[in-house]
Scaffold this motif. Sequence first.
Motif, PDB file in Angstrom:
ATOM      1  N   LEU A  41      -8.072  14.619   6.310  1.00 59.55           N
ATOM      2  CA  LEU A  41      -6.662  14.626   6.699  1.00 59.55           C
ATOM      3  C   LEU A  41      -6.422  15.776   7.665  1.00 59.55           C
ATOM      4  O   LEU A  41      -6.676  16.941   7.345  1.00 59.55           O
ATOM      5  CB  LEU A  41      -5.781  14.793   5.454  1.00 59.55           C
ATOM      6  N   GLY A  42      -5.968  15.450   8.883  1.00 60.21           N
ATOM      7  CA  GLY A  42      -5.696  16.456   9.897  1.00 60.21           C
ATOM      8  C   GLY A  42      -4.253  16.454  10.342  1.00 60.21           C
ATOM      9  O   GLY A  42      -3.361  16.011   9.619  1.00 60.21           O
ATOM     10  N   ASP A  43      -4.016  16.945  11.569  1.00 65.24           N
ATOM     11  CA  ASP A  43      -2.652  17.026  12.093  1.00 65.24           C
ATOM     12  C   ASP A  43      -2.034  15.656  12.345  1.00 65.24           C
ATOM     13  O   ASP A  43      -0.820  15.494  12.245  1.00 65.24           O
ATOM     14  CB  ASP A  43      -2.648  17.815  13.420  1.00 65.24           C
ATOM     15  N   GLU A  44      -2.861  14.680  12.717  1.00 64.06           N
ATOM     16  CA  GLU A  44      -2.329  13.355  13.044  1.00 64.06           C
ATOM     17  C   GLU A  44      -2.025  12.570  11.773  1.00 64.06           C
ATOM     18  O   GLU A  44      -2.882  12.438  10.901  1.00 64.06           O
ATOM     19  CB  GLU A  44      -3.329  12.585  13.901  1.00 64.06           C
ATOM     20  N   PRO A  45      -0.816  12.026  11.650  1.00 66.75           N
ATOM     21  CA  PRO A  45      -0.504  11.218  10.464  1.00 66.75           C
ATOM     22  C   PRO A  45      -1.397   9.983  10.379  1.00 66.75           C
ATOM     23  O   PRO A  45      -1.763   9.397  11.404  1.00 66.75           O
ATOM     24  CB  PRO A  45       0.958  10.812  10.679  1.00 66.75           C
ATOM     25  N   VAL A  46      -1.735   9.592   9.167  1.00 66.60           N
ATOM     26  CA  VAL A  46      -2.470   8.351   8.933  1.00 66.60           C
ATOM     27  C   VAL A  46      -1.663   7.494   7.959  1.00 66.60           C
ATOM     28  O   VAL A  46      -0.898   8.009   7.135  1.00 66.60           O
ATOM     29  CB  VAL A  46      -3.885   8.601   8.374  1.00 66.60           C
ATOM     30  N   PHE A  47      -1.849   6.183   8.076  1.00 70.78           N
ATOM     31  CA  PHE A  47      -1.188   5.224   7.194  1.00 70.78           C
ATOM     32  C   PHE A  47      -2.229   4.682   6.221  1.00 70.78           C
ATOM     33  O   PHE A  47      -3.270   4.165   6.643  1.00 70.78           O
ATOM     34  CB  PHE A  47      -0.588   4.080   8.008  1.00 70.78           C
ATOM     35  N   ILE A  48      -1.948   4.785   4.933  1.00 68.15           N
ATOM     36  CA  ILE A  48      -2.897   4.372   3.906  1.00 68.15           C
ATOM     37  C   ILE A  48      -2.242   3.269   3.088  1.00 68.15           C
ATOM     38  O   ILE A  48      -1.311   3.513   2.311  1.00 68.15           O
ATOM     39  CB  ILE A  48      -3.291   5.562   3.011  1.00 68.15           C
ATOM     40  N   ALA A  49      -2.689   2.029   3.305  1.00 70.53           N
ATOM     41  CA  ALA A  49      -2.128   0.866   2.626  1.00 70.53           C
ATOM     42  C   ALA A  49      -2.960   0.509   1.401  1.00 70.53           C
ATOM     43  O   ALA A  49      -4.028   1.067   1.173  1.00 70.53           O
ATOM     44  CB  ALA A  49      -2.047  -0.312   3.596  1.00 70.53           C
ATOM     45  N   ASN A  50      -2.439  -0.442   0.614  1.00 68.44           N
ATOM     46  CA  ASN A  50      -3.043  -0.811  -0.671  1.00 68.44           C
ATOM     47  C   ASN A  50      -3.136   0.411  -1.582  1.00 68.44           C
ATOM     48  O   ASN A  50      -4.134   0.597  -2.304  1.00 68.44           O
ATOM     49  CB  ASN A  50      -4.436  -1.432  -0.496  1.00 68.44           C
ATOM     50  N   LEU A  51      -2.129   1.244  -1.551  1.00 62.87           N
ATOM     51  CA  LEU A  51      -2.145   2.493  -2.316  1.00 62.87           C
ATOM     52  C   LEU A  51      -2.276   2.192  -3.807  1.00 62.87           C
ATOM     53  O   LEU A  51      -1.564   1.332  -4.340  1.00 62.87           O
ATOM     54  CB  LEU A  51      -0.859   3.271  -2.042  1.00 62.87           C
ATOM     55  N   PRO A  52      -3.185   2.876  -4.510  1.00 60.67           N
ATOM     56  CA  PRO A  52      -3.362   2.610  -5.939  1.00 60.67           C
ATOM     57  C   PRO A  52      -2.089   2.864  -6.737  1.00 60.67           C
ATOM     58  O   PRO A  52      -1.262   3.705  -6.384  1.00 60.67           O
ATOM     59  CB  PRO A  52      -4.469   3.602  -6.338  1.00 60.67           C
ATOM     60  N   ALA A  53      -1.949   2.146  -7.832  1.00 58.19           N
ATOM     61  CA  ALA A  53      -0.724   2.208  -8.643  1.00 58.19           C
ATOM     62  C   ALA A  53      -0.481   3.605  -9.195  1.00 58.19           C
ATOM     63  O   ALA A  53       0.676   4.032  -9.345  1.00 58.19           O
ATOM     64  CB  ALA A  53      -0.818   1.192  -9.779  1.00 58.19           C
ATOM     65  N   TYR A  54      -1.558   4.345  -9.517  1.00 59.46           N
ATOM     66  CA  TYR A  54      -1.337   5.677 -10.090  1.00 59.46           C
ATOM     67  C   TYR A  54      -0.660   6.613  -9.103  1.00 59.46           C
ATOM     68  O   TYR A  54       0.141   7.471  -9.490  1.00 59.46           O
ATOM     69  CB  TYR A  54      -2.655   6.271 -10.604  1.00 59.46           C
ATOM     70  N   LEU A  55      -0.951   6.453  -7.788  1.00 63.25           N
ATOM     71  CA  LEU A  55      -0.299   7.288  -6.796  1.00 63.25           C
ATOM     72  C   LEU A  55       1.122   6.799  -6.495  1.00 63.25           C
ATOM     73  O   LEU A  55       2.030   7.603  -6.290  1.00 63.25           O
ATOM     74  CB  LEU A  55      -1.131   7.313  -5.508  1.00 63.25           C
ATOM     75  N   GLN A  96       7.426   1.226   0.500  1.00 67.49           N
ATOM     76  CA  GLN A  96       7.028  -0.150   0.285  1.00 67.49           C
ATOM     77  C   GLN A  96       6.944  -0.816   1.639  1.00 67.49           C
ATOM     78  O   GLN A  96       7.937  -0.973   2.339  1.00 67.49           O
ATOM     79  CB  GLN A  96       8.041  -0.884  -0.596  1.00 67.49           C
ATOM     80  N   GLY A  97       5.737  -1.180   2.041  1.00 66.03           N
ATOM     81  CA  GLY A  97       5.531  -1.845   3.317  1.00 66.03           C
ATOM     82  C   GLY A  97       5.766  -3.336   3.203  1.00 66.03           C
ATOM     83  O   GLY A  97       6.265  -3.829   2.181  1.00 66.03           O
ATOM     84  N   PRO A  98       5.394  -4.098   4.221  1.00 70.79           N
ATOM     85  CA  PRO A  98       5.622  -5.549   4.189  1.00 70.79           C
ATOM     86  C   PRO A  98       4.943  -6.246   3.016  1.00 70.79           C
ATOM     87  O   PRO A  98       5.462  -7.230   2.505  1.00 70.79           O
ATOM     88  CB  PRO A  98       5.032  -6.019   5.516  1.00 70.79           C
ATOM     89  N   THR A 132       3.295  -1.220  10.389  1.00 70.09           N
ATOM     90  CA  THR A 132       2.698  -0.860   9.099  1.00 70.09           C
ATOM     91  C   THR A 132       3.747  -0.724   8.005  1.00 70.09           C
ATOM     92  O   THR A 132       3.530  -1.151   6.865  1.00 70.09           O
ATOM     93  CB  THR A 132       1.908   0.456   9.225  1.00 70.09           C
ATOM     94  N   LEU A 133       4.887  -0.121   8.329  1.00 66.51           N
ATOM     95  CA  LEU A 133       5.927   0.091   7.327  1.00 66.51           C
ATOM     96  C   LEU A 133       6.896  -1.085   7.216  1.00 66.51           C
ATOM     97  O   LEU A 133       7.628  -1.193   6.236  1.00 66.51           O
ATOM     98  CB  LEU A 133       6.706   1.373   7.640  1.00 66.51           C
ATOM     99  N   GLY A 134       6.923  -1.943   8.240  1.00 71.53           N
ATOM    100  CA  GLY A 134       7.783  -3.113   8.182  1.00 71.53           C
ATOM    101  C   GLY A 134       9.160  -2.852   8.751  1.00 71.53           C
ATOM    102  O   GLY A 134       9.542  -1.713   9.027  1.00 71.53           O
ATOM    103  N   PRO A 135       9.959  -3.913   8.945  1.00 70.02           N
ATOM    104  CA  PRO A 135      11.266  -3.760   9.585  1.00 70.02           C
ATOM    105  C   PRO A 135      12.274  -2.970   8.761  1.00 70.02           C
ATOM    106  O   PRO A 135      13.168  -2.341   9.315  1.00 70.02           O
ATOM    107  CB  PRO A 135      11.731  -5.210   9.791  1.00 70.02           C
ATOM    108  N   SER A 136      12.159  -3.004   7.431  1.00 65.58           N
ATOM    109  CA  SER A 136      13.112  -2.293   6.572  1.00 65.58           C
ATOM    110  C   SER A 136      12.370  -1.622   5.423  1.00 65.58           C
ATOM    111  O   SER A 136      12.436  -2.059   4.267  1.00 65.58           O
ATOM    112  CB  SER A 136      14.178  -3.252   6.032  1.00 65.58           C
TER     113      SER A 136
END
Length: 581
Positions: free
Chosen positions: A398-412, A351-353, A326-330
């Motif tokens: 949103l709980g204890d387990e991390p979640v990955f949220i892609a396509n994050l809006p520009a304002y955030l 910044q993901g892939p 999800t986050l990519g190699p670098s």
Amino acid sequence: MIRLPLPALLAVVLLGAWAHSADVSSPWGVATSSSGMRGAGEWMPRLHEAGAVTVRAFPEWPTIEPRKGEWNWEKADALVKAATDNHFAITACMMGTVPWSGEKSHTFPMSDLEAWSGFIGQSVARYKDRIHYWEVWNEGNGGFNGGHHTSADYGRLAAATYAAAKKADPSAQVGLTTASFDPAYLHKAILAQKAAGTPGQFDYLCIHPYELADGIGRPNGEIPYLWMTHLLRDVLQDSAPDKAKADIWITEIGRNVAKRKDQPVAEHEAASSLVKLYVMALAQGIRHVQWFEAQDPAGEEPGFGLLKRAGTPRASYQAFKTMTATLGPSPKYLGWLALGDGGHCFGFVFQGPSTPVLVAWKAAGEEDQQLTFRANVQVRALADFAAKPLEGGDVLTLGDEPVFIANLPAYLTGEAAGNRELPFPWGGDFSRVRTVSVEPAAPTPNAGLYQTTSQANQHVTFPDGTRGMLVGANQSTRFHVHPSFASILTREYYVRLTVRRVAPGNVGMNLHYEVADSQGAAPYRNVGTWFALKNDEGWQTYTWHIKDACFAKMWGYDLAFVPEQSQPFAIGKVEVSTEPF
């Protein structure tokens, strides 16, 4: 005379192949034990598939030089070849006691630094096209210090390593290292190098913050972990300002699940912790993180591995794979977001892939939080590669387990970028106050001081309406101060405790506090002044004056109240001050 087990021609061919090294710009790595190295050919393909690109491993000195002047590179060559075949870059940990020295196991080779320098020079020269990072020893401030040498000795050992490595390969990078999170030990070693006329003989710093990692599931436990880079930069600014921006690595961190009764729950918690630990490390500028262990090896304590001994994956393996994909190699860190009611939840944007990705979870001890976004996003859980769409305005719990949220809006993304250079907000800022405190039974208990004891304590209300935290008979209670208040350099503090009886009988305790240790002993000291409560049934206070504290939280806490032969009692307030009360 030098003995080589491989024909010279074959060695040349192998060295040519090793020149094509794996990418060390990626932060995703693992660490393995000496037993784990033997199975590298088995687990490396699985870990490469999961996204790992570096491995901390190298045979110990006596394996390579079993007799003085006789060199056996067979196991090292095999390890390097396995890494090359599986697209791993080795980051070498250099240590070991040769049998012909007569020293105890894992003793710093202070009696023969010339021989040690020969081992370093030979190793670096042989693998300079394949190995570029060389870590000096393993946890010399902990259990791998058979000769009870000091941090000053470690500074000399590191200087000898640095000189030999740079002579063999001027581009070689040499790292200082500690068990746990022990910036004071590194500080003393660096100062010792300066005093010896060999300043700055290192390129990067390595830490193994297991104890801080164990605390992130407790309320406010993320705070010390998120401040590690800041405190290490303070160390460097004081002792080696020209290297204040040196890279920081976590070359060991992990979570053992073998001793837990409920294995599915334990493995799920370890998976969540893994993602949090990697993400928070990258957010504070740590360059590499190497999870211990890759696979549970035969002959070692099980429970750390991403893979079980039989090779089956744990939940942490799947979480690692989801994170790297999800986050990519670098991944590039963009900034932080304080989410949820009161901004208590954790959010870190990378910044993901292809798109910005938010990694988020609620703070420990808080209620689940409801998040909404103004635009459509993609949500991915740890155990599921399939990203699920979340429409703008819909609720994400949103709980204890991390979640990955892609396509994050520009304002955030913009808000996160604006926060990037600001201090992390969680826990507050206590850099300008003289006293921090905690009232465990108060509605808002923490003001820069936090309880770290794992078990929950009940609260008790007295007839006059006041409240306190009930402490069981002979139960120790531990606390840590906010890193913005406490210095990892030795300082003077006053500690005041407010307590009250809940039953007749003996009630008394000592204060134990953290100090800067230089020999791998326990980093806590007993003040030696006993506090015994009077028979009075009201609140009583006692103040200890400590003059040599070093609040680095090496074992996860800064101070502890330790009762002996004591009846239960109640704590109303704990205060730590830089001046007398």
